[in-house]
Design a protein around this motif. Structure first.
Motif, mmCIF file in Angstrom:
data_model
loop_
_atom_site.group_PDB
_atom_site.id
_atom_site.type_symbol
_atom_site.label_atom_id
_atom_site.label_comp_id
_atom_site.label_asym_id
_atom_site.label_seq_id
_atom_site.Cartn_x
_atom_site.Cartn_y
_atom_site.Cartn_z
ATOM 1 N N LEU A 185 0.818 -1.206 0.000
ATOM 2 C CA LEU A 185 0.000 0.000 0.000
ATOM 3 C C LEU A 185 0.856 1.262 0.000
ATOM 4 N N LEU A 186 1.784 1.377 0.941
ATOM 5 C CA LEU A 186 2.606 2.582 1.020
ATOM 6 C C LEU A 186 3.428 2.772 -0.259
ATOM 7 N N GLU A 187 4.039 1.681 -0.743
ATOM 8 C CA GLU A 187 4.848 1.789 -1.952
ATOM 9 C C GLU A 187 4.008 2.258 -3.145
ATOM 10 N N ARG A 188 2.804 1.694 -3.270
ATOM 11 C CA ARG A 188 1.951 2.056 -4.402
ATOM 12 C C ARG A 188 1.520 3.521 -4.317
ATOM 13 N N VAL A 189 1.243 4.012 -3.123
ATOM 14 C CA VAL A 189 0.828 5.409 -2.961
ATOM 15 C C VAL A 189 1.963 6.346 -3.350
ATOM 16 N N ILE A 190 3.185 6.026 -2.919
ATOM 17 C CA ILE A 190 4.335 6.867 -3.277
ATOM 18 C C ILE A 190 4.577 6.822 -4.784
ATOM 19 N N ASP A 191 4.516 5.637 -5.365
ATOM 20 C CA ASP A 191 4.702 5.516 -6.810
ATOM 21 C C ASP A 191 3.653 6.326 -7.557
ATOM 22 N N LEU A 192 2.419 6.256 -7.091
ATOM 23 C CA LEU A 192 1.332 6.963 -7.756
ATOM 24 C C LEU A 192 1.546 8.472 -7.666
ATOM 25 N N LEU A 193 1.936 8.949 -6.488
ATOM 26 C CA LEU A 193 2.206 10.377 -6.324
ATOM 27 C C LEU A 193 3.326 10.832 -7.254
ATOM 28 N N ARG A 194 4.368 10.030 -7.365
ATOM 29 C CA ARG A 194 5.507 10.405 -8.207
ATOM 30 C C ARG A 194 5.103 10.469 -9.680
ATOM 31 N N VAL A 195 4.383 9.455 -10.145
ATOM 32 C CA VAL A 195 4.029 9.405 -11.567
ATOM 33 C C VAL A 195 3.129 10.574 -11.961
ATOM 34 N N ILE A 196 2.089 10.843 -11.179
ATOM 35 C CA ILE A 196 1.179 11.928 -11.564
ATOM 36 C C ILE A 196 1.827 13.287 -11.382
ATOM 37 N N HIS A 197 2.786 13.406 -10.434
ATOM 38 C CA HIS A 197 3.475 14.683 -10.254
ATOM 39 C C HIS A 197 4.397 14.963 -11.440
ATOM 40 N N VAL A 198 5.150 13.961 -11.841
ATOM 41 C CA VAL A 198 6.049 14.130 -12.990
ATOM 42 C C VAL A 198 5.249 14.342 -14.267
ATOM 43 N N ALA A 199 4.193 13.555 -14.433
ATOM 44 C CA ALA A 199 3.377 13.678 -15.641
ATOM 45 C C ALA A 199 2.708 15.046 -15.713
ATOM 46 N N GLY A 200 2.332 15.585 -14.558
ATOM 47 C CA GLY A 200 1.714 16.905 -14.533
ATOM 48 C C GLY A 200 2.656 17.995 -14.980
ATOM 49 N N LYS A 201 3.928 17.768 -14.806
ATOM 50 C CA LYS A 201 4.918 18.754 -15.238
ATOM 51 C C LYS A 201 5.310 18.593 -16.702
ATOM 52 N N GLU A 202 5.369 17.358 -17.170
ATOM 53 C CA GLU A 202 5.960 17.085 -18.480
ATOM 54 C C GLU A 202 4.953 17.048 -19.608
#
Length: 447
Positions: A330-347
């Motif tokens: 759960l924790l790993e998936r939440v961090i991964d999800l936050l990272r992907v949408i944050h990077v995608a939101g920028k790029e």
């Protein structure tokens, strides 16, 4: 109590038809049964007479089902049927002796069969609706605080009556049939409900359509949410709005002023397992949102967002937090999800591109609004007083990621996330209507 004297056979020299004599006698009985002392002294023979009238009048309904042209000729029969049900309904109020006497005459089976005929007619005549409602009221009252009657009602009514009535366009019929279901359900019958999930789903739909009616609300909160097996079986079959309704009520229970009881904790731990595992599985749906052309899976998107909301509330509960802190992945998936949408939101240009400011009061109808803030809230809760999870966030470079999501300024050096508004979804609160039968499992329809 002596039976009321029937009216004379002649009035002003005119012969009175038998149905009118029966109707007047029934109305007199209905009025008498408003008094407790009259209910307690009623002879059993009265109920046999009422049942005979009910059976005789039901023949006209059977004929109309076979020949729809006969519907217009049901007026006198519907009057008698309605008054029979009113009389029996009143007789059962807080009187187990009458409940038993009426039940032992097999009146319940006759009533259920007649109600199913009403549904088969599928007409909107007010006289038919009144008879329909009174029949359901009678079944609700005969089952109230009487386990033997509840058992017989269940045998005759499940599942056809509930499938016929819970989705009826008349809200009173929905309310009264919900009352019968609530009164009759017990632990063993919940297992039967798991095999007839359409009934459980109909209850959720009934609550959506009639949030002012207490009975669908009580069925969901006092019965469904206390049966993790039922919730687990039903959850995948719910459409988007039905799932939102169930999860909203789950959040309302967790965040209510009344804390979870000792018996509630094991049940909600099972719910937590379902919610966490479903969220982990559905994260891939949210990841697709980061693409330039999001998929049309609105159910998956909104469901993932609402699952995240539920997890935030569950991890705010100390009784459930420990279980979720060690939930696999759960924790790993939440961090991964936050990272992907944050990077995608920028790029790239996608629904997360304009969510630069972390806010905690996002609208559930907008999946992106507040999504990252809730991910960060969940990460914080999972790390609360848990060194293993704190170290895991550090190992996964989660701290720089979280800080990068803060809107830093000279006036607010720690960013907007440090001062979020307390997040609480609006809790659904039923407006109780005494006409719908009181506010508890043992209440009767009033006279």
């Amino acid at each position: 109590m002596a039976a009321p004297r029937p009216p004379p056979a002649r009035l002003s020299g005119v012969m009175v038809p038998a149905p009118i004599q029966d109707l007047e006698a029934l109305r007199a009985l209905t009025a008498l049964f408003k008094e407790q002392r009259n209910r307690e002294t009623a002879p059993r023979t009265i109920f046999q007479r009422v049942l005979d009238i009910l059976k005789k009048s039901s023949h006209a309904i059977e004929l109309a089902c076979r020949d729809p042209s006969q519907v217009e000729n049901l007026a006198s029969s519907l009057q008698l049927i309605t008054e029979c049900f009113r009389c029996l309904r009143n007789a059962c109020i807080e009187c187990s002796v009458n409940q038993n006497s009426i039940r032992n005459l097999d009146t319940i089976g006759v009533a259920v069969d007649l109600i199913l005929l009403f549904r088969e007619l599928r007409v909107e005549q007010e006289s038919l609706l009144t008879a329909f409602r009174c029949g359901l009221q009678f079944l609700g009252n005969i089952a109230s605080r009487n386990e033997d009657s509840q058992s017989i009602v269940w045998v005759h009514a499940f599942p056809e009556l509930f499938l016929s009535c819970l989705n009826h366009p008349d809200k009173k019929i929905v309310a009264y049939s919900s009352m019968i279901l609530f009164t009759s359900l017990n632990h063993e019958r919940m297992k039967e409900l798991e095999e007839n999930l359409n009934i459980a789903i109909d209850v959720i739909v009934a609550y959506q359509k009639h949030p002012e009616s207490e009975w669908p609300f009580l069925i969901i909160t006092d019965l469904f949410l206390k049966s993790p097996e039922l919730v687990q079986a039903m959850f995948p079959k719910l459409n988007n709005q039905e799932r939102v309704t169930l999860l909203d009520l789950m959040i309302a229970r967790i965040t209510s002023d009344e804390p979870l009881t000792k018996d509630d904790i094991p049940v909600f731990l099972r719910h937590a397992e379902l919610i966490a595992s479903t969220f982990v599985d559905q994260c891939k749906t949210v990841l697709k949102l980061a693409s330039e052309e999001p998929p049309d899976d609105e159910k998956g998107r909104i469901s993932a967002r609402l699952l995240l909301d539920v997890l935030c509330e569950m991890t705010a509960n100390t009784e459930l937090l420990g279980y979720l802190q060690v939930f696999p992945g759960l924790l790993e998936r939440v961090i991964d999800l936050l990272r992907v949408i944050h990077v995608a939101g920028k790029e790239t240009t996608n629904i997360f591109s304009n969510c630069g400011c972390v806010r905690a009061e996002g609208d559930i109808s907008n999946v992106a609004e507040g999504f990252k803030s809730h991910l960060i809230r969940l990460i914080g809760n999972l790390c609360y007083k848990n060194k293993d999870n704190q170290d895991k966030v550090n190992e996964l470079d989660g701290i720089p990621l979280i800080l990068d999501n803060c809107n830093v300024s000279d006036g607010n050096p720690l960013g907007d996330i440090c001062h979020p508004k307390p997040y609480r979804r609006q809790q659904p609160k039923p407006r109780f209507d005494c006409k719908d039968g009181g506010t508890g499992a043992g209440r009767c329809i009033p006279t």
